[in-house]
Design a protein around this motif. Structure first.
Motif, PDB file in Angstrom:
ATOM      1  N   HIS A   1       4.855 -16.826   5.287  1.00 49.27           N
ATOM      2  CA  HIS A   1       4.780 -18.256   4.991  1.00 49.27           C
ATOM      3  C   HIS A   1       4.930 -19.153   6.219  1.00 49.27           C
ATOM      4  O   HIS A   1       5.079 -20.371   6.073  1.00 49.27           O
ATOM      5  CB  HIS A   1       5.793 -18.606   3.908  1.00 49.27           C
ATOM      6  N   TRP A   2       4.879 -18.562   7.394  1.00 52.88           N
ATOM      7  CA  TRP A   2       4.800 -19.391   8.613  1.00 52.88           C
ATOM      8  C   TRP A   2       3.587 -18.928   9.405  1.00 52.88           C
ATOM      9  O   TRP A   2       3.648 -17.968  10.161  1.00 52.88           O
ATOM     10  CB  TRP A   2       6.064 -19.275   9.453  1.00 52.88           C
TER      11      TRP A   2
ATOM     12  N   GLU B   1      10.943 -26.538  15.490  1.00 51.50           N
ATOM     13  CA  GLU B   1      10.394 -27.313  14.384  1.00 51.50           C
ATOM     14  C   GLU B   1      10.141 -26.468  13.136  1.00 51.50           C
ATOM     15  O   GLU B   1       9.319 -26.824  12.300  1.00 51.50           O
ATOM     16  CB  GLU B   1       9.106 -28.012  14.834  1.00 51.50           C
ATOM     17  N   TRP B   2      10.815 -25.346  13.036  1.00 54.64           N
ATOM     18  CA  TRP B   2      10.727 -24.549  11.819  1.00 54.64           C
ATOM     19  C   TRP B   2      12.133 -24.187  11.391  1.00 54.64           C
ATOM     20  O   TRP B   2      13.103 -24.779  11.857  1.00 54.64           O
ATOM     21  CB  TRP B   2       9.861 -23.302  12.053  1.00 54.64           C
TER      22      TRP B   2
ATOM     23  N   MET C   1       9.464 -15.614  13.559  1.00 53.12           N
ATOM     24  CA  MET C   1       8.318 -15.673  14.454  1.00 53.12           C
ATOM     25  C   MET C   1       7.085 -15.892  13.599  1.00 53.12           C
ATOM     26  O   MET C   1       6.933 -15.274  12.539  1.00 53.12           O
ATOM     27  CB  MET C   1       8.185 -14.375  15.256  1.00 53.12           C
ATOM     28  N   SER C   2       6.203 -16.776  14.029  1.00 54.85           N
ATOM     29  CA  SER C   2       5.051 -17.143  13.211  1.00 54.85           C
ATOM     30  C   SER C   2       3.934 -16.116  13.315  1.00 54.85           C
ATOM     31  O   SER C   2       3.910 -15.251  14.204  1.00 54.85           O
ATOM     32  CB  SER C   2       4.528 -18.522  13.615  1.00 54.85           C
ATOM     33  N   ILE C   3       2.996 -16.230  12.397  1.00 57.74           N
ATOM     34  CA  ILE C   3       1.794 -15.402  12.380  1.00 57.74           C
ATOM     35  C   ILE C   3       0.633 -16.226  12.925  1.00 57.74           C
ATOM     36  O   ILE C   3       0.345 -17.319  12.407  1.00 57.74           O
ATOM     37  CB  ILE C   3       1.482 -14.931  10.946  1.00 57.74           C
ATOM     38  N   ASN C   4       0.008 -15.727  13.958  1.00 55.07           N
ATOM     39  CA  ASN C   4      -1.216 -16.346  14.473  1.00 55.07           C
ATOM     40  C   ASN C   4      -2.328 -16.059  13.471  1.00 55.07           C
ATOM     41  O   ASN C   4      -2.887 -14.969  13.432  1.00 55.07           O
ATOM     42  CB  ASN C   4      -1.549 -15.775  15.857  1.00 55.07           C
TER      43      ASN C   4
END
Length: 283
Positions: free
Chosen positions: A69-70, A126-127, A151-154
Motif C-alpha cells: 500500500h505504499w 512523508e509516510w 520502504m516503498s514499491i517502485n
C-alpha cells in the motif's frame, strides 16, 4: 565495493548477532478484518504466536516492511521518521474501523543506512505505517515495542528490480532487522468486489489451482518463474493484474540464502474471492 559489502560497512554500529534474522512474507488481511480479534480470526492468531516465537528466539532490533500500500512512481523511498504516523488508507467503513491505534516508533538510523547504500533509494518523512503494515503488526508485535519503518514499491519497475533490491538488503539479517514483505500472492480487487457487492464471499475456483502452483514454485525456489509471474502461468495476470500486492514476495525471496528453509505458517482458505493469505517465514 559491492553493494552487499557496502551494507556491511554502513551497519558497523549494529552488532552482528549469533543468529541471522528470519524474513517474512505475509498477508495483511483485508480492511474488514481490522476490528476482528485474534480469537475470532485464525490468521491474526497465527501472526500473534509467530511474533511471540520471534521475540523469544531472536533479538529483533527493528522491522522493515515492504507494503503493497505504499507505491511510488519511478523511485523507491524509505521512511526515516522517528515518530510514525498511522495511516488509515481505506475508505467508507464504519467509524470503529478507524479506532485502532498502533504507536510504534521508527528506525531512522537504519533507514539512513539503506538509503546511503542503495543510490536508487531516497529518504522521506512523508509516510508512516499504512494498512499493509499496522493491522498485521498489531498482532505480530502487539506491544509496539519493535521499531518499524517502511520502504516503498517502485510501481513502474520490472519484477527483477524488486528481487535484486531484496538481495542487496541481505546484510540486515545479520544486524537484527526483520524484513517483512506484506502483500498477497493473489489479489484481484475488481473480481473480489464483483462478488462481494452481492454478499457472495465464495471463491471463483481458479484461486486454488494458482495457489497450489505458487506454493510449489516457492518450495522449489523457482525464482525465474516467480519473477516472471505474468507469463509463467496462465493465471498470473488474472491473479495479479497490478504489481503492488505480488512484488513484496520478490523482496522476501531476494533475501534468501541457499541454506535457508521455508515454512508456510498460514495456508488457510481465503475469506474473500480472488485473494490469498498464504504466508511464510524464511529461516
Amino acid at each position: 565495493m559491492s553493494s552487499l559489502s557496502s551494507l556491511n560497512a554502513f551497519t558497523k554500529h549494529l552488532p552482528v548477532q549469533s543468529k541471522r534474522m528470519p524474513v517474512l512474507f505475509t498477508s495483511h488481511g483485508n480492511p474488514m478484518d481490522i476490528p476482528v480479534s485474534r480469537h475470532e480470526r485464525d490468521f491474526w492468531m497465527k501472526l500473534f504466536n509467530l511474533g511471540k516465537e520471534l521475540k523469544e528466539n531472536y533479538d529483533v532490533k527493528a522491522a522493515l516492511v515492504v507494503s503493497a500500500h505504499w507505491c511510488t512512481n519511478d523511485k523507491t523511498l524509505v521512511n526515516n521518521s522517528f515518530q510514525q504516523k498511522q495511516i488509515y488508507d481505506y475508505y467508507g467503513f464504519p467509524k470503529h474501523y478507524y479506532d485502532p491505534k498502533y504507536n510504534a516508533l521508527g528506525a531512522p538510523e537504519v533507514a539512513n543506512e539503506i538509503a546511503t547504500l542503495v543510490t536508487t533509494i531516497e529518504e522521506t518523512n512523508e509516510w508512516g505505517l499504512d494498512h499493509g503494515a499496522w493491522p498485521m503488526l498489531m498482532h505480530l508485535f502487539p506491544s509496539a515495542n519493535v521499531p518499524v519503518f517502511q520502504m516503498s514499491i517502485n510501481y513502474n519497475a520490472k519484477p527483477e528490480y524488486h528481487f535484486n533490491l531484496g538481495q542487496q538488503l541481505k546484510s540486515l539479517r545479520k544486524k537484527g532487522v526483520l524484513v517483512i514483505g506484506s502483500g498477497a500472492l493473489i489479489h484481484n480487487l475488481n473480481l473480489a468486489m464483483n462478488k462481494m457487492r452481492s454478499g457472495d464471499l465464495s471463491l471463483y475456483g481458479w484461486e486454488t489451482e494458482y495457489d497450489s502452483w505458487l506454493k510449489k514454485q516457492i518450495k522449489a525456489r523457482n525464482f525465474k518463474d516467480l519473477i516472471n509471474y505474468l507469463t509463467s502461468h496462465k493465471l498470473g495476470k488474472l491473479a495479479s493484474p497490478t504489481p503492488d500486492h505480488y512484488v513484496p514476495l520478490l523482496y522476501s525471496l531476494g533475501l534468501m540464502d541457499e541454506k535457508d528453509e521455508i515454512e508456510f505458517f498460514y495456508e488457510g482458505t481465503p475469506t474473500i474471492p480472488a485473494f490469498s493469505e498464504r504466508s511464510f517465514i524464511i529461516t
